[in-house]
Design an enzyme around this catalytic site. Structure first.
Site, PDB file in Angstrom:
ATOM      1  CG  HIS A 121      -1.050   4.741  -6.211  1.00  0.00           C
ATOM      2  ND1 HIS A 121      -1.152   6.110  -6.373  1.00  0.00           N
ATOM      3  CD2 HIS A 121      -0.144   4.553  -5.225  1.00  0.00           C
ATOM      4  CE1 HIS A 121      -0.338   6.714  -5.525  1.00  0.00           C
ATOM      5  NE2 HIS A 121       0.291   5.783  -4.820  1.00  0.00           N
ATOM      6  CB  CYS A 137       3.005   3.765  -3.754  1.00  0.00           C
ATOM      7  SG  CYS A 137       2.039   3.039  -2.413  1.00  0.00           S
TER       8      CYS A 137
END
Length: 173
Positions: A121, A137
């Site tokens: 992301h 992440c």
């Protein structure tokens, strides 16, 4: 550029390498987990092993669109917005949601990458790349994510590894 069929994310290099038909086409700096590698739910670590792209979220959203719970809030990140929410883990622009492929290592039970909501992301462009800083992440700068997003199909293989770029690919750099 043609669609990628394999991504290698190197925890050692803090880079994402994109391949099509065995040829290196793309290298992008990333930021993985501050807590290092690990698969356990709640660890804040980046899971290792073979994954695949399970879903892509955010097509058509503006650059720096703020996503919460995988939905656009209607906001676009700015320094002013960041000042209103200090310490927030910003998920911006697009989400490429990963699912583990290795039973017991990164799939099902307490190690399930998909249920841990592990994504590639966007993050504020003020955040450094090349150093581990995420909560698990794989963070990318927004412009890099925007260029990567259309090249990565659902089901694309994603290998997250502690090793550096594969030797066979390094010659292509």
């Amino acid at each position: 550029m043609r669609a990628l069929d394999y991504l290698h994310i190197s925890l050692a290099d803090q880079c994402l390498y994109g391949f099509a038909d065995g040829q290196l086409l793309l290298r992008l700096p990333v930021s993985t987990a501050l807590n290092g590698p690990g698969e356990l739910s709640g660890s804040g670590c980046t899971p290792r092993g073979r994954h695949c792209v399970r879903a892509k979220i955010g097509e058509g959203l503006p650059l720096r669109a703020v996503l919460r719970g995988r939905r656009w809030t209607g906001e676009v990140w700015s320094p002013t917005l960041a000042a209103q929410f200090p310490g927030r883990d910003w998920i911006l622009t697009r989400i490429i949601w990963l699912s583990g492929c290795e039973m017991g290592r990164n799939r099902l039970g307490q190690v399930d990458t998909f249920r841990r909501y592990i994504y590639l992301h966007g993050t504020p462009d003020t955040e450094p790349m090349g150093v581990p800083r995420s909560h698990g992440c794989v963070r990318l700068h927004n412009a890099d994510l925007l260029s990567l997003f259309p090249l990565v199909p659902v089901q694309c293989v994603v290998q997250i590894d502690e090793a550096s770029c594969p030797v066979w690919a390094a010659a292509s750099l």
